[in-house]
Design a protein around this motif. Structure first.
Motif, PDB file in Angstrom:
ATOM      1  N   UNK A 154       0.637  -1.304  -0.037  1.00 26.12           N
ATOM      2  CA  UNK A 154      -0.042   0.150   0.054  1.00 26.12           C
ATOM      3  C   UNK A 154       0.893   1.415  -0.078  1.00 26.12           C
ATOM      4  N   UNK A 155       1.886   1.343   0.852  1.00 25.02           N
ATOM      5  CA  UNK A 155       2.840   2.531   0.791  1.00 25.02           C
ATOM      6  C   UNK A 155       3.833   2.549  -0.229  1.00 25.02           C
ATOM      7  N   UNK A 156       4.083   1.255  -0.855  1.00 27.21           N
ATOM      8  CA  UNK A 156       5.277   1.184  -1.838  1.00 27.21           C
ATOM      9  C   UNK A 156       4.873   1.535  -3.199  1.00 27.21           C
ATOM     10  N   UNK A 157       3.443   0.907  -3.488  1.00 20.16           N
ATOM     11  CA  UNK A 157       2.981   1.073  -4.882  1.00 20.16           C
ATOM     12  C   UNK A 157       2.538   2.691  -5.314  1.00 20.16           C
ATOM     13  N   UNK A 158       2.844   3.115  -6.139  1.00 17.81           N
ATOM     14  CA  UNK A 158       2.499   4.291  -6.407  1.00 17.81           C
ATOM     15  C   UNK A 158       1.149   4.640  -7.002  1.00 17.81           C
ATOM     16  N   UNK A 159      -0.033   4.476  -6.042  1.00 14.51           N
ATOM     17  CA  UNK A 159      -1.261   4.845  -6.520  1.00 14.51           C
ATOM     18  C   UNK A 159      -1.166   6.189  -7.136  1.00 14.51           C
ATOM     19  N   UNK A 160      -2.286   6.445  -8.229  1.00 12.08           N
ATOM     20  CA  UNK A 160      -2.434   7.888  -8.600  1.00 12.08           C
ATOM     21  C   UNK A 160      -3.578   8.213  -8.039  1.00 12.08           C
ATOM     22  N   UNK A 161      -3.568   9.431  -7.515  1.00  9.88           N
ATOM     23  CA  UNK A 161      -4.820  10.212  -7.098  1.00  9.88           C
ATOM     24  C   UNK A 161      -5.329  11.022  -8.236  1.00  9.88           C
ATOM     25  N   UNK A 179       7.984  17.687   8.504  1.00 10.85           N
ATOM     26  CA  UNK A 179       9.323  17.632   8.107  1.00 10.85           C
ATOM     27  C   UNK A 179       9.318  16.148   7.349  1.00 10.85           C
ATOM     28  N   UNK A 180       8.670  15.156   7.861  1.00  9.77           N
ATOM     29  CA  UNK A 180       8.822  13.746   7.414  1.00  9.77           C
ATOM     30  C   UNK A 180       8.445  13.678   6.124  1.00  9.77           C
ATOM     31  N   UNK A 181       7.384  14.458   5.672  1.00 10.58           N
ATOM     32  CA  UNK A 181       6.692  14.337   4.326  1.00 10.58           C
ATOM     33  C   UNK A 181       7.691  15.013   3.269  1.00 10.58           C
ATOM     34  N   UNK A 182       8.861  15.893   3.655  1.00  8.92           N
ATOM     35  CA  UNK A 182       9.709  16.489   2.877  1.00  8.92           C
ATOM     36  C   UNK A 182      10.858  15.629   2.242  1.00  8.92           C
ATOM     37  N   UNK A 183      10.595  14.487   2.970  1.00  9.66           N
ATOM     38  CA  UNK A 183      11.579  13.351   2.182  1.00  9.66           C
ATOM     39  C   UNK A 183      11.375  12.970   0.853  1.00  9.66           C
ATOM     40  N   UNK A 184       9.948  13.093   0.497  1.00 10.72           N
ATOM     41  CA  UNK A 184       9.321  12.654  -0.568  1.00 10.72           C
ATOM     42  C   UNK A 184       9.072  13.637  -1.786  1.00 10.72           C
ATOM     43  N   UNK A 185       9.116  13.388  -2.787  1.00 15.06           N
ATOM     44  CA  UNK A 185       8.752  14.385  -3.886  1.00 15.06           C
ATOM     45  C   UNK A 185       7.296  14.987  -3.502  1.00 15.06           C
ATOM     46  N   UNK A 186       6.826  15.894  -4.014  1.00 16.50           N
ATOM     47  CA  UNK A 186       5.463  16.573  -3.613  1.00 16.50           C
ATOM     48  C   UNK A 186       4.421  15.625  -3.884  1.00 16.50           C
ATOM     49  N   UNK A 187       4.367  15.082  -4.925  1.00 20.13           N
ATOM     50  CA  UNK A 187       3.401  14.174  -5.293  1.00 20.13           C
ATOM     51  C   UNK A 187       2.938  13.127  -4.598  1.00 20.13           C
ATOM     52  N   UNK A 188       4.277  12.533  -4.149  1.00 24.86           N
ATOM     53  CA  UNK A 188       4.191  11.228  -3.153  1.00 24.86           C
ATOM     54  C   UNK A 188       3.809  11.727  -1.692  1.00 24.86           C
ATOM     55  N   UNK A 189       4.238  13.110  -1.279  1.00 22.64           N
ATOM     56  CA  UNK A 189       3.964  13.603  -0.073  1.00 22.64           C
ATOM     57  C   UNK A 189       2.325  13.766   0.170  1.00 22.64           C
ATOM     58  N   UNK A 190       1.930  14.082  -0.934  1.00 19.62           N
ATOM     59  CA  UNK A 190       0.315  14.331  -0.879  1.00 19.62           C
ATOM     60  C   UNK A 190      -0.380  12.972  -0.574  1.00 19.62           C
ATOM     61  N   UNK A 191       0.168  12.018  -1.313  1.00 24.58           N
ATOM     62  CA  UNK A 191      -0.387  10.787  -1.260  1.00 24.58           C
ATOM     63  C   UNK A 191      -0.262  10.207   0.167  1.00 24.58           C
ATOM     64  N   UNK A 192       1.104  10.371   0.966  1.00 25.43           N
ATOM     65  CA  UNK A 192       1.286   9.888   2.175  1.00 25.43           C
ATOM     66  C   UNK A 192       0.238  10.937   3.305  1.00 25.43           C
TER      67      UNK A 192
END
Length: 183
Positions: free
Chosen positions: A25-32, A92-105
């Motif tokens: 769930x966390x690894x597969x890049x689902x598209x929003x 801050x933890x969300x900045x470890x990811x690109x923006x689109x991935x951070x939005x998903x998380x």
């Protein structure tokens, strides 16, 4: 004795399936769908990103540069994060990811916050736990908060934890929740 071994084996299999499911769930890049969760999350992520990279997160031109280059913001104005600078620490933890991935998380985090906040507030009643979940996720403002990527769920979680801990009589813990809300 055989039954307990079977039960342990069953629990081990269920736990393994749960962990594998969460990893997928966390690894597969689902598209929003486009723009889901990006609206209000964009300035908060940009501000936290600048903090993570030791840059001035209060400078409008720096924030605008991050928004334009990293988040896909194409409007002629800068969006600002309207919360205390300590709020950047939470994101801050969300900045470890690109923006689109951070939005998903962030969307997953926000849904989880709404879920647990509803259950924490409802826990004193002996009725069905699905009632607060239907009320929470059926409420239009909750859905709008999720769609726009707002950070107000953190305040709701703080209030829910405050009420939960004050019911348990843990004065120091619910005082900590109050301090967290003030920050």
């Amino acid at each position: 004795m055989e039954r307990t071994e079977k039960e342990r084996a069953r629990q081990t299999v269920l736990k393994s399936l749960f962990i594998a499911g969460m990893l997928i769930f966390f690894a597969v890049p689902f598209r929003l769908p486009p723009n889901i969760g990006t609206g209000d999350f964009r300035p908060y992520w940009s501000s936290s990103y600048l903090l993570a990279h030791r840059q001035d997160f209060s400078d409008p031109s720096t924030v605008d540069n991050v928004e334009q280059t990293l988040t896909g913001w194409n409007e002629p104005y800068t969006m600002y994060a309207w919360f205390a600078p300590t709020g950047n620490l939470v994101l801050l933890p969300y900045t470890l990811f690109p923006f689109t991935r951070a939005v998903y998380y962030w969307l997953i985090t926000h849904i989880t916050i709404a879920f647990f906040s509803a259950l924490l507030i409802w826990r004193k009643t002996a009725s069905h736990p699905w009632i607060p979940l239907v009320a929470t996720f059926g409420f239009s403002m909750t859905l709008l908060s999720l769609i726009f990527g707002q950070v107000n769920g953190l305040v709701v979680l703080g209030i829910a934890l405050f009420l939960f801990l004050s019911d348990l009589g843990r004065d120091h813990a619910h005082d900590d929740c109050t301090c967290g809300l003030e920050l």
